[in-house]
Design a protein around this motif. Structure first.
Motif, mmCIF file in Angstrom:
data_model
loop_
_atom_site.group_PDB
_atom_site.id
_atom_site.type_symbol
_atom_site.label_atom_id
_atom_site.label_comp_id
_atom_site.label_asym_id
_atom_site.label_seq_id
_atom_site.Cartn_x
_atom_site.Cartn_y
_atom_site.Cartn_z
ATOM 1 N N PHE A 82 9.332 4.040 12.802
ATOM 2 C CA PHE A 82 8.608 3.257 13.382
ATOM 3 C C PHE A 82 9.128 2.704 14.619
ATOM 4 C CE2 PHE A 82 5.330 -0.147 14.328
ATOM 5 C CZ PHE A 82 6.151 -1.270 14.580
ATOM 6 N N ARG A 136 -6.470 -2.318 9.035
ATOM 7 C CA ARG A 136 -5.363 -2.074 8.059
ATOM 8 C C ARG A 136 -5.635 -0.813 7.346
ATOM 9 N NH1 ARG A 136 -3.275 -6.545 4.360
ATOM 10 N NH2 ARG A 136 -1.250 -5.018 4.312
ATOM 11 N N PHE A 194 5.673 13.616 2.773
ATOM 12 C CA PHE A 194 6.358 12.065 2.930
ATOM 13 C C PHE A 194 5.756 11.131 2.205
ATOM 14 C CE2 PHE A 194 9.263 13.154 6.413
ATOM 15 C CZ PHE A 194 8.754 14.389 6.902
ATOM 16 N N TYR A 251 -0.046 3.121 16.829
ATOM 17 C CA TYR A 251 1.479 3.039 16.528
ATOM 18 C C TYR A 251 2.142 4.276 17.114
ATOM 19 C CZ TYR A 251 -0.712 0.363 12.591
ATOM 20 O OH TYR A 251 -1.384 -0.459 11.803
ATOM 21 N N PHE A 287 8.635 5.224 5.842
ATOM 22 C CA PHE A 287 8.613 6.820 5.123
ATOM 23 C C PHE A 287 9.917 6.831 4.523
ATOM 24 C CE2 PHE A 287 4.866 8.645 7.220
ATOM 25 C CZ PHE A 287 4.717 8.101 8.130
ATOM 26 N N LEU A 332 1.112 14.714 10.927
ATOM 27 C CA LEU A 332 0.973 14.158 9.451
ATOM 28 C C LEU A 332 -0.607 14.323 8.981
ATOM 29 C CD1 LEU A 332 3.656 11.498 9.598
ATOM 30 C CD2 LEU A 332 4.006 13.790 8.434
ATOM 31 N N TYR A 381 5.610 6.522 16.466
ATOM 32 C CA TYR A 381 6.778 6.665 15.544
ATOM 33 C C TYR A 381 7.568 7.806 16.361
ATOM 34 C CZ TYR A 381 4.072 4.289 11.800
ATOM 35 O OH TYR A 381 3.335 3.646 11.116
ATOM 36 N N PHE A 435 -2.628 10.551 12.526
ATOM 37 C CA PHE A 435 -1.626 10.944 13.161
ATOM 38 C C PHE A 435 -2.126 11.963 14.334
ATOM 39 C CE2 PHE A 435 2.328 9.020 12.051
ATOM 40 C CZ PHE A 435 1.907 8.467 11.013
ATOM 41 N N ASN A 487 -0.387 -2.436 9.192
ATOM 42 C CA ASN A 487 0.212 -1.347 8.377
ATOM 43 C C ASN A 487 1.301 -0.428 9.003
ATOM 44 O OD1 ASN A 487 -1.564 -1.041 6.176
ATOM 45 N ND2 ASN A 487 -2.833 0.384 7.172
ATOM 46 N N LYS A 488 2.128 -1.178 9.176
ATOM 47 C CA LYS A 488 3.407 -0.343 9.782
ATOM 48 C C LYS A 488 3.788 0.460 8.548
ATOM 49 C CE LYS A 488 7.597 -2.471 9.988
ATOM 50 N NZ LYS A 488 8.693 -3.406 10.831
ATOM 51 N N LEU A 489 4.201 1.542 9.025
ATOM 52 C CA LEU A 489 4.708 2.676 7.642
ATOM 53 C C LEU A 489 5.940 2.785 7.736
ATOM 54 C CD1 LEU A 489 1.832 5.240 7.830
ATOM 55 C CD2 LEU A 489 2.057 3.546 6.328
ATOM 56 N N THR A 495 -6.374 3.451 6.884
ATOM 57 C CA THR A 495 -5.433 4.772 7.130
ATOM 58 C C THR A 495 -5.233 5.236 8.729
ATOM 59 O OG1 THR A 495 -6.603 5.709 5.177
ATOM 60 C CG2 THR A 495 -5.402 7.201 6.448
ATOM 61 N N GLN A 496 -4.032 5.653 8.639
ATOM 62 C CA GLN A 496 -3.540 5.809 10.069
ATOM 63 C C GLN A 496 -3.686 7.526 9.900
ATOM 64 O OE1 GLN A 496 0.582 4.577 11.313
ATOM 65 N NE2 GLN A 496 0.065 2.369 9.933
ATOM 66 N N TYR A 521 1.902 11.730 2.687
ATOM 67 C CA TYR A 521 1.411 12.376 3.892
ATOM 68 C C TYR A 521 1.980 13.910 3.729
ATOM 69 C CZ TYR A 521 -0.519 8.587 6.659
ATOM 70 O OH TYR A 521 -1.337 7.549 7.068
ATOM 71 N N LEU A 579 -2.945 12.732 5.939
ATOM 72 C CA LEU A 579 -3.024 12.039 4.797
ATOM 73 C C LEU A 579 -3.384 13.113 3.510
ATOM 74 C CD1 LEU A 579 -2.695 9.256 3.661
ATOM 75 C CD2 LEU A 579 -5.081 8.933 3.838
ATOM 76 N N LEU A 631 11.474 9.757 9.969
ATOM 77 C CA LEU A 631 10.450 9.228 10.505
ATOM 78 C C LEU A 631 10.710 7.787 10.833
ATOM 79 C CD1 LEU A 631 7.409 11.078 8.892
ATOM 80 C CD2 LEU A 631 7.481 10.627 11.331
ATOM 81 N N GLY A 672 3.033 -2.909 3.924
ATOM 82 C CA GLY A 672 2.920 -4.531 3.475
ATOM 83 C C GLY A 672 2.880 -5.538 4.388
ATOM 84 N N PHE A 726 1.381 5.685 0.070
ATOM 85 C CA PHE A 726 0.856 6.548 0.831
ATOM 86 C C PHE A 726 1.484 7.914 0.671
ATOM 87 C CE2 PHE A 726 -2.205 4.190 3.668
ATOM 88 C CZ PHE A 726 -1.464 3.164 3.653
ATOM 89 N N LYS A 737 -3.997 7.997 -0.829
ATOM 90 C CA LYS A 737 -3.490 6.418 -0.576
ATOM 91 C C LYS A 737 -3.656 5.743 -1.789
ATOM 92 C CE LYS A 737 -7.478 5.420 1.761
ATOM 93 N NZ LYS A 737 -7.898 4.801 3.316
ATOM 94 N N TYR A 773 0.922 -1.050 -0.004
ATOM 95 C CA TYR A 773 0.098 -0.012 -0.125
ATOM 96 C C TYR A 773 0.899 1.211 -0.029
ATOM 97 C CZ TYR A 773 -3.808 -3.142 1.779
ATOM 98 O OH TYR A 773 -4.771 -4.176 1.922
#
Lengths: 113, 112
Positions: free
Chosen positions: B45, B98, A90, B33, A103, A44, B35, B103, A99-101, B100-101, A36, A46, B43, A95, A34, A49, A32
């Motif tokens: 995690f 899963r 950003f 999460y 960046f 941040l 960060y 923040f 959803n750990k991003l 959109t995050q 931001y 969005l 940035l 994946g 994104f 996406k 996925y």
């Protein structure tokens, strides 16, 4: 492992000009993608996406991005920028099972009058 | 509706002190999460919660860092014996599975 490369650390542009912020990614699994935006001293937000489906994604504030699987790219575009678009942008990828991003380093867009 | 909130917004501490950073996610968001945003590292995690469990702590930089989440809601990130390299903005995000995050505004930590 996944990674994201934002090819430009800074992009200066004049107001009402078009802009493209470049993003390339690497991943061994489906991803996925994104974009931001971060305004000064804020969190941040969005912009848009890509999860699946149409490769052209439209977001807020007139931004759009195109997912190109063969070139592993997800470049962000806007046909006419405003002073208020000045911010840091950003690109991020996620994946796997959640959803750990991951960046990119960010691109600072500076819009000049 | 209310977004993700974080407190304090700014924290200045002396080297060697412990600090606690708080995150209130959006109501109903099961995933949370943490960060870290710093000049040198960008940035990064830190940790992921699903409910009260943390299946991925891989981003925590050392055993001085820990986090917990209670009631499937509020989370606290604790840094013990702070060091100058811990100075950064700590961002919290929440999402529904899963999706959109979203923040929070972040906590700016300065270690003197």
């Amino acid at each position: 492992a996944q990674s994201v490369t934002q090819l430009d650390s800074q992009v200066p542009v004049f107001e009402e000009a078009p802009v493209e912020l470049r993003c390339n990614y690497s991943s061994s699994v489906s991803v996925y993608l994104f974009w931001y935006v971060q305004y000064p001293n804020q969190g941040l937000q969005l912009l848009l996406k890509y999860l699946s489906g149409s490769t052209l994604v439209k977001g807020i504030n007139g931004f759009e991005a195109e997912f190109n699987k063969s070139q592993t790219s997800f470049h962000l575009r806007k046909p006419s920028v405003h002073i208020s678009d000045t911010a840091e942008y950003f690109c991020a990828v996620s994946g796997g099972g959640y959803n750990k991003l991951i960046f990119g380093a960010g691109t600072r867009l500076a819009v000049h009058p | 509706g209310a977004g993700v909130s974080q407190s304090p917004s700014n924290k200045v501490t002396e080297k060697g002190k412990d600090v606690e950073l708080r995150c209130d996610p959006i109501s109903g968001h099961t995933a949370l999460y943490w960060y870290r945003q710093s000049l040198g590292q960008g940035l990064e995690f830190l940790i992921y919660f699903q409910g009260n469990s943390a299946p991925d702590k891989s981003g925590l930089p050392s055993d001085r860092f820990s986090a917990e989440r209670t009631g499937g809601s509020v989370s606290t990130l604790t840094i013990q014996r702070t060091q100058q390299e811990d100075s950064a903005v700590y961002l919290c995000a929440s999402s529904v599975q899963r999706d959109t995050q979203y923040f929070g505004p972040g906590t700016r930590l300065t270690v003197l």
